[in-house]
Motif scaffolding. Sequence first.
Motif, PDB file in Angstrom:
ATOM      1  N   ILE A 176       0.822  -1.210   0.000  1.00 26.13           N
ATOM      2  CA  ILE A 176       0.000   0.000   0.000  1.00 26.13           C
ATOM      3  C   ILE A 176       0.858   1.263   0.000  1.00 26.13           C
ATOM      4  O   ILE A 176       2.013   1.248   0.423  1.00 26.13           O
ATOM      5  CB  ILE A 176      -0.946   0.042   1.216  1.00 26.13           C
ATOM      6  CG1 ILE A 176      -0.155   0.108   2.527  1.00 26.13           C
ATOM      7  CG2 ILE A 176      -1.893  -1.155   1.216  1.00 26.13           C
ATOM      8  CD1 ILE A 176      -1.021   0.262   3.759  1.00 26.13           C
ATOM      9  N   SER A 177       0.259   2.345  -0.448  1.00 26.88           N
ATOM     10  CA  SER A 177       0.890   3.654  -0.349  1.00 26.88           C
ATOM     11  C   SER A 177       0.690   4.209   1.056  1.00 26.88           C
ATOM     12  O   SER A 177      -0.330   3.959   1.695  1.00 26.88           O
ATOM     13  CB  SER A 177       0.296   4.620  -1.372  1.00 26.88           C
ATOM     14  OG  SER A 177       0.594   4.210  -2.687  1.00 26.88           O
ATOM     15  N   SER A 178       1.664   4.977   1.512  1.00 25.28           N
ATOM     16  CA  SER A 178       1.546   5.606   2.827  1.00 25.28           C
ATOM     17  C   SER A 178       0.660   6.843   2.779  1.00 25.28           C
ATOM     18  O   SER A 178       0.059   7.229   3.790  1.00 25.28           O
ATOM     19  CB  SER A 178       2.932   5.972   3.353  1.00 25.28           C
ATOM     20  OG  SER A 178       3.683   6.653   2.357  1.00 25.28           O
ATOM     21  N   VAL A 179       0.582   7.465   1.623  1.00 27.12           N
ATOM     22  CA  VAL A 179      -0.326   8.592   1.366  1.00 27.12           C
ATOM     23  C   VAL A 179      -0.998   8.299   0.039  1.00 27.12           C
ATOM     24  O   VAL A 179      -0.314   8.048  -0.961  1.00 27.12           O
ATOM     25  CB  VAL A 179       0.422   9.936   1.295  1.00 27.12           C
ATOM     26  CG1 VAL A 179      -0.519  11.060   0.860  1.00 27.12           C
ATOM     27  CG2 VAL A 179       1.058  10.273   2.645  1.00 27.12           C
ATOM     28  N   HIS A 180      -2.335   8.300   0.015  1.00 30.59           N
ATOM     29  CA  HIS A 180      -3.030   7.989  -1.229  1.00 30.59           C
ATOM     30  C   HIS A 180      -2.808   9.110  -2.231  1.00 30.59           C
ATOM     31  O   HIS A 180      -3.045  10.286  -1.943  1.00 30.59           O
ATOM     32  CB  HIS A 180      -4.528   7.793  -0.974  1.00 30.59           C
ATOM     33  CG  HIS A 180      -5.213   6.992  -2.038  1.00 30.59           C
ATOM     34  ND1 HIS A 180      -5.472   7.500  -3.291  1.00 30.59           N
ATOM     35  CD2 HIS A 180      -5.664   5.712  -2.052  1.00 30.59           C
ATOM     36  CE1 HIS A 180      -6.073   6.575  -4.029  1.00 30.59           C
ATOM     37  NE2 HIS A 180      -6.197   5.474  -3.297  1.00 30.59           N
ATOM     38  N   TRP A 181      -2.365   8.727  -3.411  1.00 36.61           N
ATOM     39  CA  TRP A 181      -1.962   9.705  -4.425  1.00 36.61           C
ATOM     40  C   TRP A 181      -3.105  10.595  -4.888  1.00 36.61           C
ATOM     41  O   TRP A 181      -2.889  11.742  -5.280  1.00 36.61           O
ATOM     42  CB  TRP A 181      -1.381   8.977  -5.644  1.00 36.61           C
ATOM     43  CG  TRP A 181      -2.396   8.144  -6.376  1.00 36.61           C
ATOM     44  CD1 TRP A 181      -2.821   6.896  -6.034  1.00 36.61           C
ATOM     45  CD2 TRP A 181      -3.125   8.502  -7.548  1.00 36.61           C
ATOM     46  NE1 TRP A 181      -3.768   6.444  -6.923  1.00 36.61           N
ATOM     47  CE2 TRP A 181      -3.977   7.407  -7.869  1.00 36.61           C
ATOM     48  CE3 TRP A 181      -3.144   9.624  -8.368  1.00 36.61           C
ATOM     49  CZ2 TRP A 181      -4.829   7.423  -8.957  1.00 36.61           C
ATOM     50  CZ3 TRP A 181      -3.997   9.633  -9.460  1.00 36.61           C
ATOM     51  CH2 TRP A 181      -4.820   8.547  -9.751  1.00 36.61           C
ATOM     52  N   LEU A 186      -4.238   9.816   4.418  1.00 35.75           N
ATOM     53  CA  LEU A 186      -3.070   9.412   5.194  1.00 35.75           C
ATOM     54  C   LEU A 186      -3.297   8.053   5.829  1.00 35.75           C
ATOM     55  O   LEU A 186      -4.331   7.809   6.447  1.00 35.75           O
ATOM     56  CB  LEU A 186      -2.814  10.457   6.287  1.00 35.75           C
ATOM     57  CG  LEU A 186      -1.529  10.354   7.098  1.00 35.75           C
ATOM     58  CD1 LEU A 186      -0.313  10.578   6.203  1.00 35.75           C
ATOM     59  CD2 LEU A 186      -1.546  11.389   8.224  1.00 35.75           C
ATOM     60  N   ILE A 187      -2.327   7.150   5.659  1.00 36.61           N
ATOM     61  CA  ILE A 187      -2.391   5.840   6.295  1.00 36.61           C
ATOM     62  C   ILE A 187      -1.388   5.813   7.435  1.00 36.61           C
ATOM     63  O   ILE A 187      -0.203   6.145   7.249  1.00 36.61           O
ATOM     64  CB  ILE A 187      -2.080   4.705   5.286  1.00 36.61           C
ATOM     65  CG1 ILE A 187      -3.231   4.521   4.291  1.00 36.61           C
ATOM     66  CG2 ILE A 187      -1.883   3.378   6.020  1.00 36.61           C
ATOM     67  CD1 ILE A 187      -3.202   5.434   3.121  1.00 36.61           C
ATOM     68  N   ASP A 340      -7.038  15.614  10.245  1.00 33.55           N
ATOM     69  CA  ASP A 340      -6.363  14.482  10.881  1.00 33.55           C
ATOM     70  C   ASP A 340      -6.366  13.232  10.013  1.00 33.55           C
ATOM     71  O   ASP A 340      -5.719  12.239  10.351  1.00 33.55           O
ATOM     72  CB  ASP A 340      -6.994  14.171  12.236  1.00 33.55           C
ATOM     73  CG  ASP A 340      -8.461  13.768  12.126  1.00 33.55           C
ATOM     74  OD1 ASP A 340      -9.132  14.224  11.180  1.00 33.55           O
ATOM     75  OD2 ASP A 340      -8.932  13.013  12.990  1.00 33.55           O
ATOM     76  N   LEU A 341      -7.077  13.250   8.881  1.00 29.85           N
ATOM     77  CA  LEU A 341      -7.143  12.089   8.004  1.00 29.85           C
ATOM     78  C   LEU A 341      -6.416  12.300   6.679  1.00 29.85           C
ATOM     79  O   LEU A 341      -6.403  11.413   5.830  1.00 29.85           O
ATOM     80  CB  LEU A 341      -8.602  11.725   7.723  1.00 29.85           C
ATOM     81  CG  LEU A 341      -9.434  11.306   8.936  1.00 29.85           C
ATOM     82  CD1 LEU A 341     -10.865  11.010   8.513  1.00 29.85           C
ATOM     83  CD2 LEU A 341      -8.820  10.110   9.660  1.00 29.85           C
ATOM     84  N   ARG A 342      -5.813  13.452   6.499  1.00 24.13           N
ATOM     85  CA  ARG A 342      -5.109  13.734   5.251  1.00 24.13           C
ATOM     86  C   ARG A 342      -3.661  14.100   5.552  1.00 24.13           C
ATOM     87  O   ARG A 342      -3.319  14.543   6.641  1.00 24.13           O
ATOM     88  CB  ARG A 342      -5.780  14.873   4.481  1.00 24.13           C
ATOM     89  CG  ARG A 342      -5.811  16.201   5.214  1.00 24.13           C
ATOM     90  CD  ARG A 342      -6.357  17.318   4.334  1.00 24.13           C
ATOM     91  NE  ARG A 342      -6.543  18.572   5.057  1.00 24.13           N
ATOM     92  CZ  ARG A 342      -5.573  19.453   5.270  1.00 24.13           C
ATOM     93  NH1 ARG A 342      -4.350  19.220   4.824  1.00 24.13           N
ATOM     94  NH2 ARG A 342      -5.821  20.574   5.927  1.00 24.13           N
ATOM     95  N   ALA A 343      -2.826  13.889   4.559  1.00 21.56           N
ATOM     96  CA  ALA A 343      -1.434  14.297   4.677  1.00 21.56           C
ATOM     97  C   ALA A 343      -1.361  15.820   4.777  1.00 21.56           C
ATOM     98  O   ALA A 343      -2.146  16.527   4.123  1.00 21.56           O
ATOM     99  CB  ALA A 343      -0.640  13.807   3.470  1.00 21.56           C
ATOM    100  N   PRO A 344      -0.444  16.343   5.563  1.00 21.10           N
ATOM    101  CA  PRO A 344      -0.388  17.801   5.745  1.00 21.10           C
ATOM    102  C   PRO A 344       0.057  18.568   4.518  1.00 21.10           C
ATOM    103  O   PRO A 344      -0.097  19.791   4.477  1.00 21.10           O
ATOM    104  CB  PRO A 344       0.623  17.962   6.888  1.00 21.10           C
ATOM    105  CG  PRO A 344       1.448  16.726   6.861  1.00 21.10           C
ATOM    106  CD  PRO A 344       0.538  15.639   6.396  1.00 21.10           C
TER     107      PRO A 344
END
Length: 409
Positions: A176-181, A186-187, A340-344
């Motif tokens: 899996i990706s650590s951040v969904h493209w 954010l995972i 809190d659920l997305r990459a900064p």
Amino acid sequence: MAGVAAIGHNGCVIAQETIQMLPSQRAAFEIPREICYLNAASYSPLPLRTLEAGRAAVGRKGAPWTLEASFANQQHERARNAAARLINAEASDIALIPSISYGVATAAKILPIRRGTRVIVLENDHSSPVLEWLTRAEAEGFAVETVRQPDDGDWTSAVLASIERSGAPPVSLASISSVHWSDGGLIDVDKVGTALRKQGAAFLIDATHSTGVLTTDVKRLDPDFVIFPTYKWLLGPYGRAFLYVAKRHHGGNPLEQTASGRRNVRAENAVYFSDINYVPDARRFDMGERDHFISMEMASIGMEMMAGWGTPAVVQRLAMLTERIADGVRGLGVGIPPADLRAPHVLSLAFEGGMPAGLVEGLASDGVHVAQRLGRMRISPHVYNDEADVDWFVEVLGRRLRGPSLRGA
């Protein structure tokens, strides 16, 4: 100086520390003032230092007699060390590769998937961490389980639920990706890694959208593979990427059979195949034709710059920019994922009824560059952006969403 909380790989607060606010690095790039480039998640511009190094490297390739015999190895190890520094790895754990798909294919050759088990992937994840397993599944007798995109945006909970699903076949691997493209989802790889270890499953992380920005510590996380390229967040060229291989897999066979991967196969020797045993570390997984005299140095410079600024300072700046955008567009009727659920460093905007036709192209005509991804608008600033950029984006987006009569006002 600003007292802020450092942000870990999963976007959560991990420590309170004082961080120097990183100023915009626009002066280090050749970006016209009228250009508002908010699309680092597609391609980053190259720093001026990198452009200069590329021009010099082209000159060296044009005059190869000027190269010392040790030059290629120096380039390889500089890049290897720069990549290792970004994820707290040892240089001996890093392989030089051309792409994410090459890294995944290498992992697939090293790591057998047991029949009757599951490989977990993300819905609409990028092709690289998904297609390799879909291609192998039927012949090798395992299932690929796709974690559906959660309505609430909480990818981590959805992945954990899949791993821990009662009555399901055992998990062999999460790829899996650590951040969904597509949307910056954010995972929390720490939580996912813990859940996988409880099942004895392997963990492959496509860290394309996290390395260099979010903290990644492979010594603490202990994944099996981490793969990342340089052409997005690491301010480097296309075609350069790096594969972290955990030491427990160093005995695997590489994707390609190369002289550099063997202990002593050298043109300078009286006997060419003096020792065809593999080198003992991740260098055996290096790609063939790795003497990229031009782009290897360019990749090193970008990675070294990112490491020099440090992930806490980079995250602080980019989170400030994306939050400034989020605040500015809240009155425009767009959907914004919870912070809190997305990459900064990535912000995705959803539009009721879908994105208006021609919106991204219209923004580009005003000098504002973003991306359309899976029906949403993806905004991805980097260190070269400043507050004027994001304010211009908010102004232009608002003008275009309110209607043609206000355009150009």
